[in-house]
Design an enzyme around this catalytic site. Structure first.
Site, mmCIF file in Angstrom:
data_model
loop_
_atom_site.group_PDB
_atom_site.id
_atom_site.type_symbol
_atom_site.label_atom_id
_atom_site.label_comp_id
_atom_site.label_asym_id
_atom_site.label_seq_id
_atom_site.Cartn_x
_atom_site.Cartn_y
_atom_site.Cartn_z
ATOM 1 N N LYS A 197 0.859 -1.182 0.000
ATOM 2 C CA LYS A 197 0.000 0.000 0.000
ATOM 3 C C LYS A 197 0.895 1.231 0.000
ATOM 4 C CE LYS A 197 -3.627 2.288 2.574
ATOM 5 N NZ LYS A 197 -4.634 2.173 3.626
ATOM 6 N N ARG A 218 1.138 9.765 5.665
ATOM 7 C CA ARG A 218 1.298 8.443 6.267
ATOM 8 C C ARG A 218 2.612 7.800 5.832
ATOM 9 N NH1 ARG A 218 -3.823 8.085 7.986
ATOM 10 N NH2 ARG A 218 -5.611 8.251 6.580
ATOM 11 N N GLU A 234 7.253 -6.745 1.172
ATOM 12 C CA GLU A 234 6.035 -6.611 1.989
ATOM 13 C C GLU A 234 5.087 -7.781 1.722
ATOM 14 O OE1 GLU A 234 4.842 -4.731 4.313
ATOM 15 O OE2 GLU A 234 5.910 -2.818 4.297
ATOM 16 N N LYS A 249 -2.311 -1.399 -3.813
ATOM 17 C CA LYS A 249 -3.187 -0.236 -3.703
ATOM 18 C C LYS A 249 -2.355 1.033 -3.720
ATOM 19 C CE LYS A 249 -6.357 1.684 -0.360
ATOM 20 N NZ LYS A 249 -6.855 1.601 0.981
ATOM 21 N N SER A 275 -10.252 5.947 -4.320
ATOM 22 C CA SER A 275 -11.145 7.102 -4.445
ATOM 23 C C SER A 275 -10.669 8.133 -5.460
ATOM 24 C CB SER A 275 -11.320 7.759 -3.075
ATOM 25 O OG SER A 275 -10.070 8.138 -2.525
ATOM 26 N N TYR A 314 -15.367 1.405 -6.802
ATOM 27 C CA TYR A 314 -16.622 2.083 -6.459
ATOM 28 C C TYR A 314 -17.639 1.951 -7.584
ATOM 29 C CZ TYR A 314 -13.765 3.831 -2.680
ATOM 30 O OH TYR A 314 -12.933 3.896 -1.578
HETATM 31 C C1 PBG Z 1 -7.190 2.941 5.531
HETATM 32 C C2 PBG Z 1 -7.689 3.003 4.137
HETATM 33 C C3 PBG Z 1 -7.592 4.056 3.244
HETATM 34 C C4 PBG Z 1 -8.232 3.656 2.091
HETATM 35 C C5 PBG Z 1 -8.719 2.380 2.312
HETATM 36 N N1 PBG Z 1 -8.346 1.979 3.570
HETATM 37 C C6 PBG Z 1 -7.046 5.416 3.425
HETATM 38 C C7 PBG Z 1 -5.622 5.687 3.562
HETATM 39 O O1 PBG Z 1 -4.789 4.782 3.667
HETATM 40 O O2 PBG Z 1 -5.268 6.859 3.604
HETATM 41 C C8 PBG Z 1 -8.361 4.488 0.863
HETATM 42 C C9 PBG Z 1 -9.339 4.000 -0.133
HETATM 43 C C10 PBG Z 1 -9.629 5.001 -1.200
HETATM 44 O O3 PBG Z 1 -8.957 6.045 -1.313
HETATM 45 O O4 PBG Z 1 -10.564 4.745 -1.950
HETATM 46 N N2 PBG Z 1 -8.232 2.620 6.422
#
Ligand code: PBG
Length: 326
Positions: A197, A218, A234, A249, A275, A314
């Site tokens: 991620k 983060r 990972e 992701k 998103s 989505y």
């Molecule tokens: C963490 C999490 C995130 C997303 C899914 N799980 C946010 C992040 O890591 O900042 C993002 C999913 C998306 O942007 O559609 N709980």
């Protein structure tokens, strides 16, 4: 062999020919729909940066889950937004916390007819918006967070979740959660590890969706975008710790990582079309700059072609509808 013997266009001439020789097909059974549920809502509430996506009320979530099953979607991934957030994200572990309640609601409605998954991470629940608990120095404390993830995992498994989506990027989270689940008698609950991620700018709209108050980034726990060898480490660690499935992701900016992970491991590989990927297409389409439906199917096909077995998107329900038409 060259001109005139090889004519690549012969097999492109009609839609039927193109369909026959398609190398990559999309199947709604491989789509997973992420869904948001907000505590205390009586009506669903739109998310402005994700046109067409809402924060559900408990009621509207149940209905939407049934519709998703009817559309033939492979799974649902639930995210909870509590009314009150605190330093430790305690609503994530509470049996009556919104995510755990919503899991029970959805499972009562759809049972085993689809795969019900839950996000296992603290950022939706913490007042500071980080994915873990903070130590005395104000940074995310890895091992304290593992204890909380274990507790959260047991709460979600008790609520009936089939698969837990571990998205926090803490070291050792898969092993810690596996142990906590097994000790509590949830040996059957599966783990989808968000193994690779990346710290991405494309999470922006999600932060609105879960009302995150995160300041900063983060980057001390999510990966740097340029590192593919690190992503493979990972993934290997997560598989070794007991991940049943792994995820890459975001999806579109990291298709090479999807492809490399697919070749490196034999567990199912998922990719999350996040998103910001959704928002980009929606915004361009709203301006009339691209053909929205074609762009949706093209992005999903690309993610499958790169090697993803499942896609979190989505557009899951809408894309299932589009596929019935083509
Ligand atoms: C963490 C999490 C995130 C997303 C899914 N799980 C946010 C992040 O890591 O900042 C993002 C999913 C998306 O942007 O559609 N709980």
């Amino acid at each position: 062999m060259g001109f005139p013997d090889v004519r690549m266009r012969r097999l492109r001439r009609t839609p039927a020919l193109r369909r026959l020789v398609a190398e990559t097909r999309l199947d709604p059974a491989q789509f997973i729909l992420p869904m948001f549920v907000k505590e205390g809502l009586s009506e669903p509430r739109p998310i402005s940066s994700m046109p067409g996506v809402v924060q559900h009320s408990r009621d509207s979530l149940r209905k939407a889950a049934v519709e998703a099953v009817q559309a033939g979607i492979g799974g649902l991934m639930l995210f909870g937004v509590p009314q009150e957030k605190d330093e430790d994200g305690s609503a994530g572990c509470a049996p009556d916390g919104i995510l755990n309640v919503a899991l029970r609601d959805v499972l009562a409605e759809v049972g085993d007819s689809t795969v019900v998954m839950s996000d296992l991470c603290l950022d939706e629940f913490t007042s500071h918006g980080h994915c873990g608990v903070l130590g005395p120095d104000g940074t995310v404390d890895n091992d304290m967070t593992l204890d909380v993830y274990g507790e959260m995992a047991v709460a979600q498994a008790s609520a009936g979740a089939h698969v837990l989506g571990l998205s926090g990027m803490m070291d050792g989270q898969v092993g810690a959660v596996r142990r906590a689940l097994d000790e509590a008698g949830f040996g059957e609950t599966a783990i989808l590890a968000y193994a690779a991620k990346f710290a991405s700018a494309f999470y922006g709209p999600f932060r609105e969706a879960v009302e995150s108050s995160l300041k900063g980034d983060r980057k001390t726990y999510q990966q740097d975008g340029g590192n593919i060898r690190e992503a493979l480490r990972e993934v290997a660690l997560d598989v070794e710790e007991g991940a049943d499935m792994v995820m890459v992701k975001p999806a579109l900016p990291y298709l090479d990582v999807v492809s490399a992970v697919r070749q490196a491991v034999d567990v199912p590989v998922s990719a999350y079309q996040i998103s910001g990927e959704y928002a980009m297409v929606e915004a361009a389409a709203a301006n009339g700059w691209i053909n929205r439906e074609a762009a949706i199917l093209e992005t999903l096909t690309s993610i499958r072609r790169a090697g993803a077995d499942q896609i979190l998107t989505y557009w899951a329900v809408e894309a299932a509808g589009l596929l019935r038409r083509v």
